[in-house]
Design a protein around this motif. Structure first.
Motif, PDB file in Angstrom:
ATOM      1  N   SER A 191       9.040   5.708   1.733  1.00 43.89           N
ATOM      2  CA  SER A 191      10.444   5.373   1.490  1.00 43.89           C
ATOM      3  C   SER A 191      10.482   4.056   0.725  1.00 43.89           C
ATOM      4  O   SER A 191       9.482   3.341   0.630  1.00 43.89           O
ATOM      5  N   LEU A 192      11.647   3.735   0.201  1.00 47.01           N
ATOM      6  CA  LEU A 192      11.786   2.477  -0.538  1.00 47.01           C
ATOM      7  C   LEU A 192      11.591   1.260   0.364  1.00 47.01           C
ATOM      8  O   LEU A 192      11.361   0.163  -0.138  1.00 47.01           O
ATOM      9  N   ASP A 193      11.664   1.464   1.675  1.00 48.10           N
ATOM     10  CA  ASP A 193      11.414   0.361   2.604  1.00 48.10           C
ATOM     11  C   ASP A 193      10.014  -0.226   2.420  1.00 48.10           C
ATOM     12  O   ASP A 193       9.778  -1.385   2.753  1.00 48.10           O
ATOM     13  N   TYR A 194       9.092   0.578   1.907  1.00 46.31           N
ATOM     14  CA  TYR A 194       7.700   0.145   1.743  1.00 46.31           C
ATOM     15  C   TYR A 194       7.416  -0.425   0.352  1.00 46.31           C
ATOM     16  O   TYR A 194       6.287  -0.798   0.057  1.00 46.31           O
ATOM     17  N   LYS A 195       8.438  -0.473  -0.493  1.00 48.94           N
ATOM     18  CA  LYS A 195       8.258  -0.880  -1.890  1.00 48.94           C
ATOM     19  C   LYS A 195       7.526  -2.218  -2.012  1.00 48.94           C
ATOM     20  O   LYS A 195       6.566  -2.350  -2.759  1.00 48.94           O
ATOM     21  N   GLY A 196       7.966  -3.224  -1.285  1.00 43.70           N
ATOM     22  CA  GLY A 196       7.393  -4.560  -1.398  1.00 43.70           C
ATOM     23  C   GLY A 196       5.946  -4.636  -0.949  1.00 43.70           C
ATOM     24  O   GLY A 196       5.107  -5.227  -1.636  1.00 43.70           O
ATOM     25  N   ILE A 197       5.655  -4.031   0.179  1.00 43.83           N
ATOM     26  CA  ILE A 197       4.290  -4.117   0.712  1.00 43.83           C
ATOM     27  C   ILE A 197       3.308  -3.377  -0.178  1.00 43.83           C
ATOM     28  O   ILE A 197       2.215  -3.875  -0.488  1.00 43.83           O
ATOM     29  N   ILE A 198       3.684  -2.187  -0.660  1.00 49.96           N
ATOM     30  CA  ILE A 198       2.788  -1.430  -1.541  1.00 49.96           C
ATOM     31  C   ILE A 198       2.624  -2.160  -2.872  1.00 49.96           C
ATOM     32  O   ILE A 198       1.528  -2.212  -3.433  1.00 49.96           O
ATOM     33  N   TYR A 199       3.692  -2.758  -3.344  1.00 52.80           N
ATOM     34  CA  TYR A 199       3.625  -3.523  -4.590  1.00 52.80           C
ATOM     35  C   TYR A 199       2.651  -4.700  -4.441  1.00 52.80           C
ATOM     36  O   TYR A 199       1.865  -4.983  -5.344  1.00 52.80           O
ATOM     37  N   ASN A 200       2.674  -5.345  -3.302  1.00 56.02           N
ATOM     38  CA  ASN A 200       1.733  -6.440  -3.063  1.00 56.02           C
ATOM     39  C   ASN A 200       0.291  -5.944  -3.041  1.00 56.02           C
ATOM     40  O   ASN A 200      -0.611  -6.629  -3.516  1.00 56.02           O
ATOM     41  N   TRP A 201       0.066  -4.755  -2.470  1.00 56.95           N
ATOM     42  CA  TRP A 201      -1.287  -4.204  -2.465  1.00 56.95           C
ATOM     43  C   TRP A 201      -1.765  -3.939  -3.890  1.00 56.95           C
ATOM     44  O   TRP A 201      -2.896  -4.244  -4.236  1.00 56.95           O
ATOM     45  N   ILE A 202      -0.887  -3.351  -4.701  1.00 55.72           N
ATOM     46  CA  ILE A 202      -1.286  -2.933  -6.043  1.00 55.72           C
ATOM     47  C   ILE A 202      -1.498  -4.127  -6.977  1.00 55.72           C
ATOM     48  O   ILE A 202      -2.037  -3.981  -8.071  1.00 55.72           O
ATOM     49  N   LYS A 203      -1.122  -5.316  -6.545  1.00 53.89           N
ATOM     50  CA  LYS A 203      -1.406  -6.530  -7.329  1.00 53.89           C
ATOM     51  C   LYS A 203      -2.908  -6.811  -7.392  1.00 53.89           C
ATOM     52  O   LYS A 203      -3.369  -7.497  -8.299  1.00 53.89           O
ATOM     53  N   ASP A 204      -3.654  -6.292  -6.439  1.00 55.55           N
ATOM     54  CA  ASP A 204      -5.090  -6.541  -6.353  1.00 55.55           C
ATOM     55  C   ASP A 204      -5.830  -5.785  -7.465  1.00 55.55           C
ATOM     56  O   ASP A 204      -5.863  -4.550  -7.463  1.00 55.55           O
ATOM     57  N   PRO A 205      -6.442  -6.504  -8.424  1.00 52.92           N
ATOM     58  CA  PRO A 205      -7.139  -5.837  -9.535  1.00 52.92           C
ATOM     59  C   PRO A 205      -8.272  -4.918  -9.065  1.00 52.92           C
ATOM     60  O   PRO A 205      -8.511  -3.870  -9.662  1.00 52.92           O
ATOM     61  N   TYR A 206      -8.963  -5.287  -7.986  1.00 56.07           N
ATOM     62  CA  TYR A 206     -10.044  -4.452  -7.470  1.00 56.07           C
ATOM     63  C   TYR A 206      -9.495  -3.112  -6.990  1.00 56.07           C
ATOM     64  O   TYR A 206     -10.044  -2.060  -7.296  1.00 56.07           O
ATOM     65  N   LEU A 207      -8.398  -3.134  -6.242  1.00 61.64           N
ATOM     66  CA  LEU A 207      -7.786  -1.903  -5.751  1.00 61.64           C
ATOM     67  C   LEU A 207      -7.338  -1.028  -6.925  1.00 61.64           C
ATOM     68  O   LEU A 207      -7.591   0.177  -6.932  1.00 61.64           O
ATOM     69  N   ARG A 208      -6.691  -1.640  -7.916  1.00 60.65           N
ATOM     70  CA  ARG A 208      -6.245  -0.871  -9.084  1.00 60.65           C
ATOM     71  C   ARG A 208      -7.428  -0.201  -9.780  1.00 60.65           C
ATOM     72  O   ARG A 208      -7.338   0.955 -10.193  1.00 60.65           O
ATOM     73  N   LYS A 209      -8.535  -0.900  -9.890  1.00 64.46           N
ATOM     74  CA  LYS A 209      -9.722  -0.326 -10.513  1.00 64.46           C
ATOM     75  C   LYS A 209     -10.229   0.865  -9.705  1.00 64.46           C
ATOM     76  O   LYS A 209     -10.550   1.909 -10.262  1.00 64.46           O
ATOM     77  N   MET A 210     -10.281   0.733  -8.395  1.00 58.08           N
ATOM     78  CA  MET A 210     -10.818   1.785  -7.549  1.00 58.08           C
ATOM     79  C   MET A 210      -9.950   3.049  -7.580  1.00 58.08           C
ATOM     80  O   MET A 210     -10.467   4.158  -7.497  1.00 58.08           O
ATOM     81  N   ILE A 211      -8.627   2.883  -7.690  1.00 55.17           N
ATOM     82  CA  ILE A 211      -7.745   4.056  -7.657  1.00 55.17           C
ATOM     83  C   ILE A 211      -7.352   4.538  -9.051  1.00 55.17           C
ATOM     84  O   ILE A 211      -6.698   5.571  -9.185  1.00 55.17           O
ATOM     85  N   GLY A 212      -7.735   3.786 -10.090  1.00 53.92           N
ATOM     86  CA  GLY A 212      -7.494   4.236 -11.450  1.00 53.92           C
ATOM     87  C   GLY A 212      -6.157   3.842 -12.041  1.00 53.92           C
ATOM     88  O   GLY A 212      -5.744   4.399 -13.049  1.00 53.92           O
ATOM     89  N   THR A 213      -5.482   2.868 -11.421  1.00 50.40           N
ATOM     90  CA  THR A 213      -4.243   2.358 -12.010  1.00 50.40           C
ATOM     91  C   THR A 213      -4.634   1.386 -13.111  1.00 50.40           C
ATOM     92  O   THR A 213      -5.196   0.334 -12.840  1.00 50.40           O
ATOM     93  N   ARG A 214      -4.355   1.759 -14.337  1.00 51.09           N
ATOM     94  CA  ARG A 214      -4.850   1.013 -15.494  1.00 51.09           C
ATOM     95  C   ARG A 214      -4.190  -0.349 -15.683  1.00 51.09           C
ATOM     96  O   ARG A 214      -4.823  -1.303 -16.075  1.00 51.09           O
ATOM     97  N   SER A 215      -2.891  -0.416 -15.451  1.00 52.12           N
ATOM     98  CA  SER A 215      -2.194  -1.680 -15.696  1.00 52.12           C
ATOM     99  C   SER A 215      -1.359  -2.044 -14.476  1.00 52.12           C
ATOM    100  O   SER A 215      -1.080  -1.207 -13.623  1.00 52.12           O
ATOM    101  N   PHE A 216      -0.967  -3.279 -14.441  1.00 49.43           N
ATOM    102  CA  PHE A 216      -0.144  -3.751 -13.334  1.00 49.43           C
ATOM    103  C   PHE A 216       1.315  -3.385 -13.623  1.00 49.43           C
ATOM    104  O   PHE A 216       1.876  -3.843 -14.612  1.00 49.43           O
TER     105      PHE A 216
END
Length: 167
Positions: free
Chosen positions: A10-35
């Protein structure tokens, strides 16, 4: 033992998930190319909420969000699903939450949809995910050679296709 539950995205989790995806290592592991921008992230969550063909849950431990788990493909006709998982809370990594979540999610998929097979796409450089899925009975079914390009190091990596048979 910690109380582990799944809650629908839900949108209630928007902030926390957004904070996780700020991590460049996590983005690399899951294949998110850009922030993504916060707006792009909100739209992603809204699309996931509207998606009636796939699942996305937030993993909570003792009422605290720690990660996400879901399906990229839920093919009810062919009785299989492609799943993904990540633990976003760095303090909760490497303590069994990934294993317990993966096992619980597979059990849920099997009970609700009576699947034959569950699959996962993993990049060959994502050693923690390879270990997680292999530890939980997934087998390497295919390797697509030099399928993934990382601009970080200018190298190509294999895309691995892991499978778990329920029947």
């Amino acid at each position: 033992m910690e109380n582990l539950i799944f809650k629908k995205i839900s949108l209630d989790y928007k902030g926390i998930i957004y904070n996780w995806i700020k991590d460049p290592y996590l983005r690399k592991m899951i294949g998110t190319r850009s922030f993504p921008s916060l707006e792009e992230h909100r739209i992603w969550i809204e699309n996931k909420i509207k998606d009636t063909k796939n699942l996305l849950f937030v993993i909570e431990v003792n009422n605290k969000p720690v990660g996400i788990i879901g399906t990229n493909t839920l093919d009810l006709y062919n009785k299989n699903a492609e799943i993904y998982i990540y633990i976003g809370d760095s303090k909760k990594k490497n303590n069994g939450i990934g294993t317990r979540s993966l096992q619980k999610f597979i059990k849920y998929l099997n009970e609700k949809y009576e699947l034959n097979k569950v699959n996962a796409r993993i990049f060959s450089y994502n050693i923690p995910s390879i270990k997680l899925f292999e530890k939980n009975g997934f087998i390497l079914e295919a390797r697509l050679k030099k399928q993934i390009y990382l601009s970080d190091d200018g190298l190509f990596y294999d895309l691995l296709w892991y499978s778990y048979f329920l029947k």
